[in-house]
Design a protein around this motif. Structure first.
Motif, PDB file in Angstrom:
ATOM      1  N   ASP A 229     -14.233   8.279  -5.674  1.00 35.75           N
ATOM      2  CA  ASP A 229     -12.809   8.063  -5.475  1.00 35.75           C
ATOM      3  C   ASP A 229     -12.136   9.374  -5.067  1.00 35.75           C
ATOM      4  O   ASP A 229     -11.190   9.393  -4.288  1.00 35.75           O
TER       5      ASP A 229
ATOM      6  N   SER B 230     -14.058   7.956   2.784  1.00 39.94           N
ATOM      7  CA  SER B 230     -13.727   6.543   2.986  1.00 39.94           C
ATOM      8  C   SER B 230     -13.035   5.970   1.751  1.00 39.94           C
ATOM      9  O   SER B 230     -12.151   5.124   1.867  1.00 39.94           O
ATOM     10  N   CYS B 231     -13.413   6.439   0.553  1.00 39.68           N
ATOM     11  CA  CYS B 231     -12.730   5.999  -0.669  1.00 39.68           C
ATOM     12  C   CYS B 231     -11.296   6.523  -0.676  1.00 39.68           C
ATOM     13  O   CYS B 231     -10.368   5.835  -1.088  1.00 39.68           O
TER      14      CYS B 231
ATOM     15  N   GLU C  38      -9.104   4.376   1.458  1.00 42.63           N
ATOM     16  CA  GLU C  38      -8.788   3.115   0.794  1.00 42.63           C
ATOM     17  C   GLU C  38      -7.715   3.336  -0.275  1.00 42.63           C
ATOM     18  O   GLU C  38      -6.788   2.547  -0.435  1.00 42.63           O
ATOM     19  N   LYS C  39      -7.830   4.478  -0.982  1.00 46.06           N
ATOM     20  CA  LYS C  39      -6.857   4.810  -2.022  1.00 46.06           C
ATOM     21  C   LYS C  39      -5.481   5.028  -1.397  1.00 46.06           C
ATOM     22  O   LYS C  39      -4.464   4.587  -1.924  1.00 46.06           O
TER      23      LYS C  39
ATOM     24  N   ARG D 293      -4.357   3.708   1.336  1.00 45.17           N
ATOM     25  CA  ARG D 293      -3.798   2.400   1.711  1.00 45.17           C
ATOM     26  C   ARG D 293      -3.243   1.675   0.484  1.00 45.17           C
ATOM     27  O   ARG D 293      -2.171   1.077   0.535  1.00 45.17           O
ATOM     28  N   ARG D 294      -4.007   1.762  -0.625  1.00 46.64           N
ATOM     29  CA  ARG D 294      -3.571   1.072  -1.847  1.00 46.64           C
ATOM     30  C   ARG D 294      -2.254   1.665  -2.349  1.00 46.64           C
ATOM     31  O   ARG D 294      -1.321   0.949  -2.684  1.00 46.64           O
TER      32      ARG D 294
END
Ligand SMILES: [Zn+2]
Length: 163
Positions: free
Chosen positions: A55, A60-61, A64-65, A67-68
């Motif tokens: 994370d 890539s994590c 995603e974080k 975006r979240r």
């Protein structure tokens, strides 16, 4: 060996030898995670540790974080927001501004400065500008940050055009 839908084995036997310091770290992680993993199974502990590591360190994590957090930020109202600029905004602004000061001279030349950059509120926080909106944050070198601050709060008559 049975494979799941992703072509990855369902269960794998991991076996390796480690030293006492690794054992102490695992025991420490188990203690820290006792509430989340009360059974203390090594499989659960390692999965948690790897999730936390990826994370933080896997690009890539991180995306995603980001975006979240952006989705969540839509639910944060300006009144509950702090002046502090969140990391996901900094990441996005840094990428958008390409790690370079965005100050432009009247003839359109961009400041080449790439070191000592500061995150600046276009509309100052004190005047209602948001910290959780990348559109209100920009990268400026120290000199140009001070020029904009003087123009915003009075003092200098330097000629500059906002990017
Ligand atoms: Zn500059």
């Amino acid at each position: 060996m049975s494979l799941n839908n992703s072509g990855v084995p369902d269960r794998i036997v991991f076996s390796f030898t480690g030293d006492g310091s690794l054992l102490r770290k695992l025991e420490r992680a188990r203690a820290v995670l006792w509430r989340k993993c009360p059974a203390g199974r090594l499989e659960d502990i390692l999965a948690e540790v790897l999730d936390a590591f990826l994370d933080k360190r896997d690009p890539s994590c991180r995306l995603e974080k980001i975006r979240r957090l952006k989705r969540q930020s839509g639910r944060i109202t300006a009144s509950t927001e702090t002046r502090r600029i969140p990391q996901w905004v900094k990441d996005e602004v840094w990428r958008r501004d390409n790690g370079q000061c965005v100050f432009k001279t009247p003839d359109g030349a961009r400041c080449p400065e790439r070191s000592g950059l500061e995150f600046d509120h276009r509309i100052p926080w004190a005047l209602g500008g948001r910290s959780h909106d990348p559109g209100n944050i920009r990268l400026l070198c120290r000199v140009h940050n001070q020029i904009y601050a003087r123009r915003m709060f009075g003092g200098s008559a330097e000629k500059a055009r906002p990017p």
